[in-house]
Design an enzyme around this catalytic site. Sequence first.
Site, short mmCIF file in Angstrom:
data_model
loop_
_atom_site.label_atom_id
_atom_site.label_comp_id
_atom_site.label_asym_id
_atom_site.label_seq_id
_atom_site.Cartn_x
_atom_site.Cartn_y
_atom_site.Cartn_z
N ASP A 21 -1.73 -9.64 37.06
CA ASP A 21 -2.33 -9.83 35.74
C ASP A 21 -2.05 -11.22 35.18
O ASP A 21 -0.99 -11.80 35.45
CB ASP A 21 -1.79 -8.74 34.79
CG ASP A 21 -2.66 -8.60 33.56
OD1 ASP A 21 -3.86 -8.95 33.62
OD2 ASP A 21 -2.15 -8.13 32.52
N HIS A 38 -9.57 -16.49 38.04
CA HIS A 38 -9.60 -15.54 39.17
C HIS A 38 -9.54 -16.28 40.51
O HIS A 38 -8.90 -15.83 41.45
CB HIS A 38 -10.85 -14.66 39.10
CG HIS A 38 -10.88 -13.74 37.90
ND1 HIS A 38 -9.79 -13.03 37.49
CD2 HIS A 38 -11.89 -13.42 37.03
CE1 HIS A 38 -10.12 -12.30 36.41
NE2 HIS A 38 -11.38 -12.53 36.12
N LEU A 133 1.37 -6.25 58.97
CA LEU A 133 1.41 -5.85 57.55
C LEU A 133 0.12 -5.12 57.22
O LEU A 133 -0.96 -5.50 57.68
CB LEU A 133 1.51 -7.12 56.67
CG LEU A 133 1.37 -6.91 55.16
CD1 LEU A 133 2.64 -6.29 54.57
CD2 LEU A 133 1.06 -8.23 54.45
C1 IPE Z 1 -4.74 -4.42 35.21
O1 IPE Z 1 -4.95 -5.51 34.41
C2 IPE Z 1 -5.78 -4.35 36.29
C3 IPE Z 1 -5.71 -5.40 37.29
C4 IPE Z 1 -4.79 -6.32 37.41
C5 IPE Z 1 -6.76 -5.35 38.28
P1 IPE Z 1 -5.83 -5.40 33.05
O2 IPE Z 1 -5.81 -6.74 32.45
O3 IPE Z 1 -7.13 -4.78 33.33
O4 IPE Z 1 -4.95 -4.36 32.22
P2 IPE Z 1 -4.83 -4.17 30.65
O5 IPE Z 1 -6.22 -4.18 30.09
O6 IPE Z 1 -4.01 -5.31 30.14
O7 IPE Z 1 -4.11 -2.87 30.51
C1 IPE Z 2 -6.14 -9.76 36.14
O1 IPE Z 2 -6.20 -10.82 35.27
C2 IPE Z 2 -7.35 -9.71 37.04
C3 IPE Z 2 -8.29 -8.62 36.72
C4 IPE Z 2 -8.04 -7.63 35.89
C5 IPE Z 2 -9.59 -8.65 37.37
P1 IPE Z 2 -6.89 -10.69 33.85
O2 IPE Z 2 -8.28 -11.18 33.96
O3 IPE Z 2 -6.72 -9.33 33.28
O4 IPE Z 2 -6.02 -11.74 33.01
P2 IPE Z 2 -5.60 -11.61 31.48
O5 IPE Z 2 -4.81 -10.35 31.32
O6 IPE Z 2 -6.86 -11.60 30.68
O7 IPE Z 2 -4.79 -12.84 31.24
MG MG Z 3 -5.22 -8.56 32.14
#
Ligand code: IPE
Ligand code: IPE
Ligand code: MG
Length: 243
Positions: A21, A38, A133
């Site tokens: 995240d 990303h 792995l």
């Molecule tokens: C969790 O992150 C999902 C992934 C890393 C794929 P999110 O950004 O979607 O989670 P929330 O919204 O903070 O709970």
């Molecule tokens: C996690 O990073 C990747 C996905 C959920 C696809 P985020 O896109 O949720 O990053 P933040 O939480 O907005 O910083």
């Molecule tokens: Mg996120």
Amino acid sequence: MAESKQPSINLSGTNVAIIMDGNGRWAKKNSLNVTSGHERGVDVVRKIVESAAKAHLESLSLYAFSTENWSRPKKEILGIKKLIISAIDSQVPELINQKVRLNFFGDYSSFGDGVIGAIDEAQKATAFQDPKLKLNIALGYGGRADIIEATKLIANDIKLEKLSVEDVSNETIFKYLKAPINELDLLIRTGGDRRISNFLLYHLAYTEIQFSKTLWPDFTEGEFVKCLEVFSKTERRFGKRTL
Ligand code: IPE
Ligand code: IPE
Ligand code: MG
């Protein structure tokens, strides 16, 4: 002498998962669009996979896209879709070299035929019998959807008398769940939030959990190895009296 990047740690048989995240916040902090965040996240995946293989992990399960993430803007989802295809294209030769078996799980059908085809091919190309792995990627995955689907399949098999009610055990549930792991040893979440966000709900029963404030695109092999070291020093009691 230059410091070796090779982790000295050996965690064979260990199953690790990561909630990657922080890509969006990293992009904002660096005045970039979310897709660039990303993209940078994919570069980090490559390094962490290498590190996981060097540490002899049994499996690494990465949360790439959740069922809830379908509610994100169309533009972001399109960016992720293109990135999945380009990441598979560029990374699969390296995964083959490293003998890493790639396995996607979740419902990613809404990403369309391009993604489905690329995933099928990548899984076939890396289907090693004895992989170094197992790399599992959760895409369109939700822990609740997995449990709901497994419950339906179990109920149906009971109705068809392929399974008896008495036979339903922990092992049965693992078998019916789509996530390709059983016991999960360590979960790491980057990005500073301390929640599970619907990841491997059933598997987390006795998992060690570590939260890192680092945004995923800034996560390093060094920090990953530190997480593994902390895990390796943790006494896991599983409810037993050990004093
Ligand atoms: C969790 O992150 C999902 C992934 C890393 C794929 P999110 O950004 O979607 O989670 P929330 O919204 O903070 O709970
Ligand atoms: C996690 O990073 C990747 C996905 C959920 C696809 P985020 O896109 O949720 O990053 P933040 O939480 O907005 O910083
Ligand atoms: Mg996120």
